[in-house]
Design a protein around this motif. Structure first.
Motif, PDB file in Angstrom:
ATOM      1  N   ASP A  92      82.356  10.887  32.647  1.00 15.76           N
ATOM      2  CA  ASP A  92      81.700  12.144  33.032  1.00 15.76           C
ATOM      3  C   ASP A  92      80.962  12.703  31.817  1.00 15.76           C
ATOM      4  OD1 ASP A  92      83.701  13.118  31.419  1.00 15.76           O
ATOM      5  OD2 ASP A  92      84.840  14.056  33.030  1.00 15.76           O
ATOM      6  N   GLU A  93      80.321  13.853  31.990  1.00 17.76           N
ATOM      7  CA  GLU A  93      79.494  14.417  30.913  1.00 17.76           C
ATOM      8  C   GLU A  93      80.307  14.673  29.649  1.00 17.76           C
ATOM      9  OE1 GLU A  93      77.202  17.811  32.157  1.00 17.76           O
ATOM     10  OE2 GLU A  93      76.369  16.743  33.866  1.00 17.76           O
ATOM     11  N   GLU A  94      81.496  15.195  29.855  1.00 15.87           N
ATOM     12  CA  GLU A  94      82.318  15.543  28.695  1.00 15.87           C
ATOM     13  C   GLU A  94      82.682  14.294  27.890  1.00 15.87           C
ATOM     14  OE1 GLU A  94      85.769  17.874  29.715  1.00 15.87           O
ATOM     15  OE2 GLU A  94      86.402  17.793  27.610  1.00 15.87           O
ATOM     16  N   SER A 151      79.631  12.850  26.131  1.00 16.98           N
ATOM     17  CA  SER A 151      79.272  13.675  24.961  1.00 16.98           C
ATOM     18  C   SER A 151      80.121  13.322  23.754  1.00 16.98           C
ATOM     19  CB  SER A 151      79.473  15.162  25.257  1.00 16.98           C
ATOM     20  OG  SER A 151      78.632  15.561  26.293  1.00 16.98           O
ATOM     21  N   TRP A 178      69.811  14.915  24.944  1.00 23.08           N
ATOM     22  CA  TRP A 178      70.964  15.182  25.819  1.00 23.08           C
ATOM     23  C   TRP A 178      71.456  16.615  25.617  1.00 23.08           C
ATOM     24  CZ3 TRP A 178      74.412  12.519  29.179  1.00 23.08           C
ATOM     25  CH2 TRP A 178      75.661  13.128  29.351  1.00 23.08           C
TER      26      TRP A 178
END
Ligand code: IPE
Ligand code: IPE
Ligand code: MG
Length: 247
Positions: free
Chosen positions: A173-175, A178, A207
């Motif tokens: 996921d995004e987290e 990152s 991003w």
């Protein structure tokens, strides 16, 4: 001006709070042309303006300041200019690290280190270690930095973890993604400033800039002062960030 500095330091509430400012420091060459000087002197004056940005950020109580110093594409400049910029960088690291350390600033460098010379990498490692316990502000220098490089590195690292059975693609996921970026311990920028009148990102924080506010200034980087920083913060504080939610 004092009032706005106060407002900036105090404003920790919701939409307009400002913790991370990132700057694309552009226009050294045009400054040199305009003033009848060499590009080399333009870069030297540009390095001096970095102090203004740091002072401005400290005055405003900003927690993180990222400066775009050298892009992955800047390696394509004439060899004399690259050599010049690297020499300037060394000089900067020798002189400024002591000052930022005294000011309680933690230094972080993001970008491809394998393209930098061994002595510069050593200086960076040393500076990062020396300042790592400082908490007043984090100064991030984007050096030999390209956002696409960074995203590809993160994708590769994740793919390797999947191949080793340590990660499951359906859990990405995004987290988590990152966390694979060079900026993993740095919040996304709230405000991105670019000097020189150009209105583009030039492969900077693609991003991380998903919901950043932008400010394009017509002045050339060597002319940037801490007053410009404060004015940028005031401009930002007057904005309404929505993050896609209803106004
Ligand atoms: C910014 O100034 C410094 C770097 C990109 C290293 P420029 O050298 O890009 O200046 P202009 O854009 O030619 O004026
Ligand atoms: C962006 O400036 C990179 C830095 C300021 C370090 P450039 O001058 O390299 O960007 P372009 O070529 O105008 O897009
Ligand atoms: Mg430029």
């Amino acid at each position: 001006m004092a009032a706005s500095v106060h407002q900036c330091a105090e404003d920790t509430s919701g939409v307009s709070s400002l913790s991370h400012v990132a700057i694309i420091m552009d226009g050294n060459g045009r400054w040199a042309t305009k003033n009848g000087k060499s590009r080399s002197l333009g870069h030297k004056k540009g390095a001096e303006a970095v102090r203004e940005a740091i002072e401005g950020a400290l005055d405003c109580g900003v927690k993180c300041l990222t400066l775009y110093a050298f892009s992955s594409e800047n390696w394509n400049r004439p060899v004399e200019e690259v050599t010049d910029l690297m020499a300037l960088l060394k000089l900067y690291l020798q002189r400024e690290v002591k000052t930022v350390h005294k000011q309680g600033v933690r230094l972080r460098v993001i970008g491809r280190r394998d393209r930098l010379s061994a002595d510069i990498v050593k200086m960076i490692d040393k500076a990062e270690k020396r300042t790592e316990a400082n908490t007043r502000m984090t100064l991030v220098i984007a050096l030999s930095y390209g956002s696409r490089d960074e995203i590809i590195e993160a994708a590769k690292a994740f793919a390797v973890s999947v191949a080793e059975g340590k990660e499951d693609p359906s859990q990405l996921d995004e987290e988590k993604f990152s966390k694979g970026l060079w900026t993993n311990d740095i919040p996304d920028p709230d405000l991105i400033i670019r000097t020189s009148g150009e209105q583009r990102l030039s492969n900077f924080l693609l991003w991380q800039a998903a919901y950043a506010e932008f400010l394009f200034l017509d002045l050339l980087w060597p002319d940037f002062s801490k007053m410009d920083f404060r004015a940028a913060v005031d401009n930002y504080l007057g904005r309404n960030r929505r993050f896609g939610a209803r106004p």
